[in-house]
Structures are given as C-alpha cells and as structure tokens.
Write an enzyme that holds these catalytic residues in place. Sequence first.
Site, PDB file in Angstrom:
ATOM      1  N   SER A  39      -7.147   4.151   0.788  1.00  0.00           N
ATOM      2  CA  SER A  39      -5.990   3.387   0.370  1.00  0.00           C
ATOM      3  C   SER A  39      -6.282   2.333  -0.700  1.00  0.00           C
ATOM      4  CB  SER A  39      -5.373   2.694   1.588  1.00  0.00           C
ATOM      5  OG  SER A  39      -6.293   1.736   2.141  1.00  0.00           O
ATOM      6  N   SER A  76     -11.436   4.230   2.919  1.00  0.00           N
ATOM      7  CA  SER A  76     -10.590   3.859   1.787  1.00  0.00           C
ATOM      8  C   SER A  76     -11.303   3.192   0.621  1.00  0.00           C
ATOM      9  CB  SER A  76      -9.446   2.963   2.269  1.00  0.00           C
ATOM     10  OG  SER A  76      -8.542   3.721   3.040  1.00  0.00           O
ATOM     11  N   LYS A 129      -7.442  -5.655  -4.088  1.00  0.00           N
ATOM     12  CA  LYS A 129      -6.431  -4.851  -3.409  1.00  0.00           C
ATOM     13  C   LYS A 129      -5.386  -5.761  -2.784  1.00  0.00           C
ATOM     14  CE  LYS A 129      -6.474  -1.280   0.287  1.00  0.00           C
ATOM     15  NZ  LYS A 129      -7.417  -0.553   1.193  1.00  0.00           N
TER      16      LYS A 129
END
Length: 392
Positions: free
Chosen positions: A109, A133, A32
């Site tokens: 996220s 997330s 990420k």
Amino acid sequence: MEFPAEAFLPGPRVTLPGTPGGPLAGLTFAAKDLFDVAGHPTGGGNPDWAASHPTPARHAWAVRRLLDAGAELVGKTVTCEISLGILGFNPHEGTPPNPAAPGCLPGGSSSGSASAVAAGACDIALGTDSGGSVRVPASLCGLYGMRPTLGAVSVEGVLRQAETFDTAGWFARDAATFARAASALLNEALPEPSAAGVLVAEDAFAIADAEVREALAPALARIGGMFGGVTPIALAEPGELEVWGNQRNICQRAEAWRNFSPWIDRCNPRFGFSAARNLAFAATITPEQFAVANSVRARVVERMRALLEGGAILCIPTTPFTAPPLGLSLSELDRQSGRIGLLCSIAGMASLPQLSLPLGTAGGKPCGLSIICWRGADARLAAIALALENAR
C-alpha cells in the site's frame, strides 16, 4: 469518478525544510499519507478518515527523525485505503504510476512513496509494511525497500493497521542513499557486511515465475561469491508455506478489525470494494481462529530462529512476478495478491527485517531479491546492500 494517477496527494504539496548541516542534508523525502505531519490532516487514503480525526499537532517519529537529520520533506504520498492493499490501487485518489513499468501497477500500500522515488521526485520515501507494503512496491518499481524488525523504527504518529505486523520502512533508488537513511532511522552506524552462511529457500523460489527465478540467479551468485557460496534449503514442509500465508492473513486481518471497527461503528465511512471486503472478512474471524493462527505464527518464529539466529541470511524472491498490468479483473488481482502473500508472510509472521534489492529484470520490468536476517540485524542488511552495489 476519475482521479489523476499521481504519486503525491492532490492539492498543494506539504513541504518542510530539514535541519541544516545534518547527515541527510541535501536529500529530499516524501511520507506516505499514514504518517502524521503537524498541522496537516492524515488522510489514510480514505475520504472519511481525516474528517473524523483531529489534525495532528506533532510529526510522526520517522518524519521528525528525517527532518532532524537534514532531509527536506517534499510531499505526502498516496496509499491504498487505510493501508489495506498490496498491489497499489486507490479508488478515491487514483493509482500512482509505476515509472519502472509504465502501464503497470506499482504495488502497495506504499504505492505513492515507491512511485515518487522511482520517478526521481524525491531521494527517500517513508512507507509502512504490515503485509508487504514496502517490500512489494520496492520489487515492482525497482527500488531498495526495507521492512525493518518489528519496533526497530518507531511507528509513533502512524495510522496503525495491525500492531504485531506494522513497521515503518523506507525506499531509495541506490544503496548509498538507502544506507544513509538506514543509519538515521535505525540510529546506528552500518557494520561491516557479514553473513554466517547464505541460505536460498528453494520452496520460496518455486512460487515465483520461471522468468523471475532466471532473472535473480546472477544476484544469488554475487551474494554467494561475497560470503562463500549458497546453501539451498526448504523453509517448510510441502504445502506449509500456503498454511503460513493463510494464517498470517487471519492474524493481520483480526488485528485490523480490532483497530478499525470502533471508527467504522462510529462513522460508517465510505470504502472501495476491496477494502470493504477485507474488513467484512476480518469481522468474521473468531477468537478460536485467531488462536490457531497465532500457534502457526509460533511455528514460523521457531523455524526462522533455527535458520537465522546464528547470523545467516536468507534469500527469497520479493515478489513471484513482475508488475502486473493495469486493468486486471478482481479475480485476477485476488490471485496475484494471494501469491504475493505466500512470500511476504515469512518475515511478517516472524517479525524479521527484510530488504528487497533491485537486482533483477524480467521481460523489461524489475524484480527484487530479498535478504532476510534475524531480528535486530537491520543495519547489517543495509551494509550488505551497499557492499553489493560497490562491488559492481
């Protein structure tokens, strides 16, 4: 401005070879875009973050750990803007696709990481989980996904949101790969699968849609069969889960404002509406409100300690619904996010490990069953997941 919907960041892929001969040799991973990779900007899903921060000179701890274990880095993935999002969209870089539910949101996220693994573009992906997330996209994309015990996996070199909630987690499509990554990131061998009781939170299941409850019933039966049956319980008094969710939001947003406000004051960065609104709310939280929220957190910790410290595991739906369709209104997105927050606040407030298992399908879309245990038993959750998969 329109952006293509992709799991990976636009432009050339960031790639690095793993150490030859390591325990994860032959596997690939993505990270990420909150995790530092030396020599490459960390963008954080916002066009002004990288421009106002130096390019990292060192890898984030988790990136380094996977590389040292032999896995190959094959790219960095899209994240919700500075990790402020739970359904997976990004107004600047596009919304990653959900390969398990085309035309639907992937969850966030860590949306890009989940999307990349679900699409088969990598074997493992790193994500962060502050308010859900990793857990949420794992459920919506049909993956194994872990929020570890707070501090069990170092967040050194990770763009931080809320220090008492931030964790570094990971995704995989199958339990065996997930377990290999768990051993590397937790730095321990998996124990024998065990549970001193299986608790089913009826009030948490009541939050979920009927089709999700029905889809997860066979998985509950399998876990109960492995460990001598299940015990239905109520986590909280009537209406108390909503209080936990609201107060978790205050705790997390207050910490986010404390972390991001110096940068906002200095740089006046651009934000999409959802992130800007979250931050505007965070700026209004008073010390008194934060203190009340932390007192509620103490109540959650003690309740979870009483239930789980003796070795039991707790089962809840990871998300109350399957992946929502793209194109929802802001008010509907808010409603869905709020329902998710009720379930994600349990482990988040108590700093507990939670593993979402891809054991349900409702309406042709995946939904996850979560198992939660007391702090530090992260490897035991991975061992249970592996035993369940091997028993099929």
